[in-house]
Design a protein around this motif. Sequence first.
Motif, PDB file in Angstrom:
ATOM      1  N   LEU A  37       0.859  -1.180   0.000  1.00  0.00           N
ATOM      2  CA  LEU A  37       0.000   0.000   0.000  1.00  0.00           C
ATOM      3  C   LEU A  37       0.893   1.226   0.000  1.00  0.00           C
ATOM      4  CD1 LEU A  37      -2.508  -1.134   2.770  1.00  0.00           C
ATOM      5  CD2 LEU A  37      -2.913  -1.149   0.302  1.00  0.00           C
ATOM      6  N   CYS A  38       0.526   2.230  -0.769  1.00  0.00           N
ATOM      7  CA  CYS A  38       1.378   3.416  -0.904  1.00  0.00           C
ATOM      8  C   CYS A  38       0.515   4.667  -0.906  1.00  0.00           C
ATOM      9  CB  CYS A  38       2.180   3.298  -2.212  1.00  0.00           C
ATOM     10  SG  CYS A  38       3.281   4.689  -2.551  1.00  0.00           S
ATOM     11  N   ARG A  39       1.005   5.691  -0.232  1.00  0.00           N
ATOM     12  CA  ARG A  39       0.329   6.993  -0.276  1.00  0.00           C
ATOM     13  C   ARG A  39       1.358   8.075  -0.560  1.00  0.00           C
ATOM     14  NH1 ARG A  39      -3.295  10.179   4.344  1.00  0.00           N
ATOM     15  NH2 ARG A  39      -3.987  11.867   2.963  1.00  0.00           N
ATOM     16  N   VAL A  40       1.105   8.848  -1.590  1.00  0.00           N
ATOM     17  CA  VAL A  40       2.001   9.932  -1.981  1.00  0.00           C
ATOM     18  C   VAL A  40       1.864  11.088  -1.003  1.00  0.00           C
ATOM     19  CG1 VAL A  40       2.519  11.615  -3.792  1.00  0.00           C
ATOM     20  CG2 VAL A  40       1.888   9.269  -4.411  1.00  0.00           C
ATOM     21  N   ARG A  41       3.003  11.605  -0.552  1.00  0.00           N
ATOM     22  CA  ARG A  41       2.987  12.826   0.270  1.00  0.00           C
ATOM     23  C   ARG A  41       3.111  14.070  -0.607  1.00  0.00           C
ATOM     24  NH1 ARG A  41       7.445  11.823   5.043  1.00  0.00           N
ATOM     25  NH2 ARG A  41       6.646   9.852   5.903  1.00  0.00           N
ATOM     26  N   GLN A  42       4.083  14.041  -1.516  1.00  0.00           N
ATOM     27  CA  GLN A  42       4.316  15.153  -2.433  1.00  0.00           C
ATOM     28  C   GLN A  42       4.481  14.589  -3.838  1.00  0.00           C
ATOM     29  OE1 GLN A  42       7.306  18.139  -1.322  1.00  0.00           O
ATOM     30  NE2 GLN A  42       7.422  17.191   0.696  1.00  0.00           N
ATOM     31  N   GLY A  43       3.953  15.306  -4.831  1.00  0.00           N
ATOM     32  CA  GLY A  43       4.109  14.875  -6.206  1.00  0.00           C
ATOM     33  C   GLY A  43       2.982  13.971  -6.659  1.00  0.00           C
ATOM     34  N   GLU A  44       3.283  13.141  -7.649  1.00  0.00           N
ATOM     35  CA  GLU A  44       2.277  12.274  -8.252  1.00  0.00           C
ATOM     36  C   GLU A  44       2.912  10.949  -8.654  1.00  0.00           C
ATOM     37  OE1 GLU A  44      -1.008  13.290 -11.479  1.00  0.00           O
ATOM     38  OE2 GLU A  44       0.895  12.843 -12.469  1.00  0.00           O
ATOM     39  N   LYS A  45       2.151   9.887  -8.524  1.00  0.00           N
ATOM     40  CA  LYS A  45       2.570   8.575  -9.018  1.00  0.00           C
ATOM     41  C   LYS A  45       1.636   8.156 -10.148  1.00  0.00           C
ATOM     42  CE  LYS A  45       3.981   5.273  -6.197  1.00  0.00           C
ATOM     43  NZ  LYS A  45       5.348   4.926  -6.672  1.00  0.00           N
ATOM     44  N   ARG A  46       2.238   7.637 -11.224  1.00  0.00           N
ATOM     45  CA  ARG A  46       1.464   7.098 -12.332  1.00  0.00           C
ATOM     46  C   ARG A  46       1.755   5.608 -12.457  1.00  0.00           C
ATOM     47  NH1 ARG A  46       2.548  11.746 -16.950  1.00  0.00           N
ATOM     48  NH2 ARG A  46       1.682  13.504 -15.750  1.00  0.00           N
ATOM     49  N   LEU A  47       0.719   4.836 -12.657  1.00  0.00           N
ATOM     50  CA  LEU A  47       0.858   3.392 -12.811  1.00  0.00           C
ATOM     51  C   LEU A  47       0.334   2.974 -14.176  1.00  0.00           C
ATOM     52  CD1 LEU A  47       0.724   3.785  -9.594  1.00  0.00           C
ATOM     53  CD2 LEU A  47       0.006   1.409  -9.550  1.00  0.00           C
ATOM     54  N   PRO A  58      -1.748  12.869  -3.199  1.00  0.00           N
ATOM     55  CA  PRO A  58      -1.939  12.701  -1.750  1.00  0.00           C
ATOM     56  C   PRO A  58      -3.343  12.281  -1.340  1.00  0.00           C
ATOM     57  CG  PRO A  58      -0.653  14.674  -2.213  1.00  0.00           C
ATOM     58  CD  PRO A  58      -1.150  14.178  -3.533  1.00  0.00           C
ATOM     59  N   GLY A  59      -4.324  12.473  -2.189  1.00  0.00           N
ATOM     60  CA  GLY A  59      -5.696  12.101  -1.846  1.00  0.00           C
ATOM     61  C   GLY A  59      -6.066  10.680  -2.216  1.00  0.00           C
ATOM     62  N   HIS A  60      -5.071   9.882  -2.602  1.00  0.00           N
ATOM     63  CA  HIS A  60      -5.333   8.505  -3.013  1.00  0.00           C
ATOM     64  C   HIS A  60      -4.525   7.517  -2.183  1.00  0.00           C
ATOM     65  CE1 HIS A  60      -6.355  10.847  -6.651  1.00  0.00           C
ATOM     66  NE2 HIS A  60      -7.226   9.885  -6.899  1.00  0.00           N
ATOM     67  N   LEU A  61      -5.001   6.288  -2.150  1.00  0.00           N
ATOM     68  CA  LEU A  61      -4.216   5.171  -1.646  1.00  0.00           C
ATOM     69  C   LEU A  61      -3.951   4.255  -2.839  1.00  0.00           C
ATOM     70  CD1 LEU A  61      -3.005   4.166   1.028  1.00  0.00           C
ATOM     71  CD2 LEU A  61      -4.973   2.637   1.237  1.00  0.00           C
ATOM     72  N   ILE A  62      -2.693   3.869  -3.016  1.00  0.00           N
ATOM     73  CA  ILE A  62      -2.287   3.076  -4.170  1.00  0.00           C
ATOM     74  C   ILE A  62      -2.156   1.620  -3.741  1.00  0.00           C
ATOM     75  CG2 ILE A  62      -0.500   2.765  -5.924  1.00  0.00           C
ATOM     76  CD1 ILE A  62       0.227   5.803  -5.205  1.00  0.00           C
ATOM     77  N   LEU A  63      -2.799   0.730  -4.473  1.00  0.00           N
ATOM     78  CA  LEU A  63      -2.758  -0.699  -4.183  1.00  0.00           C
ATOM     79  C   LEU A  63      -1.822  -1.361  -5.188  1.00  0.00           C
ATOM     80  CD1 LEU A  63      -6.616  -1.331  -3.850  1.00  0.00           C
ATOM     81  CD2 LEU A  63      -5.054  -0.235  -2.220  1.00  0.00           C
ATOM     82  N   MET A  64      -0.818  -2.072  -4.673  1.00  0.00           N
ATOM     83  CA  MET A  64       0.140  -2.753  -5.539  1.00  0.00           C
ATOM     84  C   MET A  64       0.106  -4.238  -5.183  1.00  0.00           C
ATOM     85  SD  MET A  64       3.118   0.163  -5.250  1.00  0.00           S
ATOM     86  CE  MET A  64       4.238  -0.638  -6.392  1.00  0.00           C
ATOM     87  N   PRO A  65      -0.736  -5.014  -5.889  1.00  0.00           N
ATOM     88  CA  PRO A  65      -0.946  -6.416  -5.516  1.00  0.00           C
ATOM     89  C   PRO A  65       0.252  -7.294  -5.856  1.00  0.00           C
ATOM     90  CG  PRO A  65      -2.752  -5.535  -6.858  1.00  0.00           C
ATOM     91  CD  PRO A  65      -1.614  -4.588  -6.974  1.00  0.00           C
TER      92      PRO A  65
END
Length: 272
Positions: A37-47, A58-65
């Motif tokens: 599980l990952c949550r961005v503090r600053q910036g953006e993650k693209r999958l 920062p408003g999302h929780l990222i699921l990496m199964p």
Amino acid sequence: MRARDGLQHRENIIEACVIQARQPLTLPRMPVFANTLCRVRQGEKRLQWEDREMRAGPGHLILMPAGRELGISNLPGRHGHYSADAVTVPLPIMRGFSARYSQLILSSRSVSTTDLCVPLDTHTAQAWDQLLAAIHANAHPALRTHYAEAVLLSLCLSGHAGPLLTGRNDPLCERVQQLVMGSPERDWTVASIAHCLNLGESTLRRQLANEGDSFRNILEGVRLATALQLLQTTSRPVGEVAGACGYASASRFAVRFRARYGLSPRALRAAI
């Protein structure tokens, strides 16, 4: 756990680390060996996954199964930095959660989504903050598990936990991965893995082949994924990281790392 120590794999203990970058960083093929599980503090993650692209801030929780291979881009924000918290949930804990809440999981699947970047609602955000606080305070593993299950339960109730709860149907691959992840520096062989699993060497090879995998592929995949994590979350020299991941030659490690991730270990470090 201190951030500089990186994310160490312990089969039944939930751990966390901080991923940072000063420059845009793209990893087109990153295997995921443990549910994360990952949550961005600053910036953006693209999958990138299959034919889909997802974005998270920062408003999302990222699921990496576990069992997936994802394309990942970490993009700094307006202040010039990318920063994110990542928490791994070991397989035994996921199985325990699935068994404990099996009826709820089944009932929630009618509204389940397959998104890997899900919006954080109030309950999930509170559970996430409590989980991170417990990990950073070095709380007892049972407490970490309790708060991690609260996050999973909140995701389940909102119909977002589906990607983490889908079975991989390759238990032998998982068992081999877990062994190697515990000691990636060890001189693993088919014989030593087979002995640990109480299997014959030919049986191990055959069953892995039936799952579309091989011992050598799993070994290198785990070692390189561990190296990627250590390079991102610690200041250990590249040569030391190579040794910690089972590579006697730093130059050979660099060649294999570039072949897998598309950039050298030193180029990765320069972006952090």
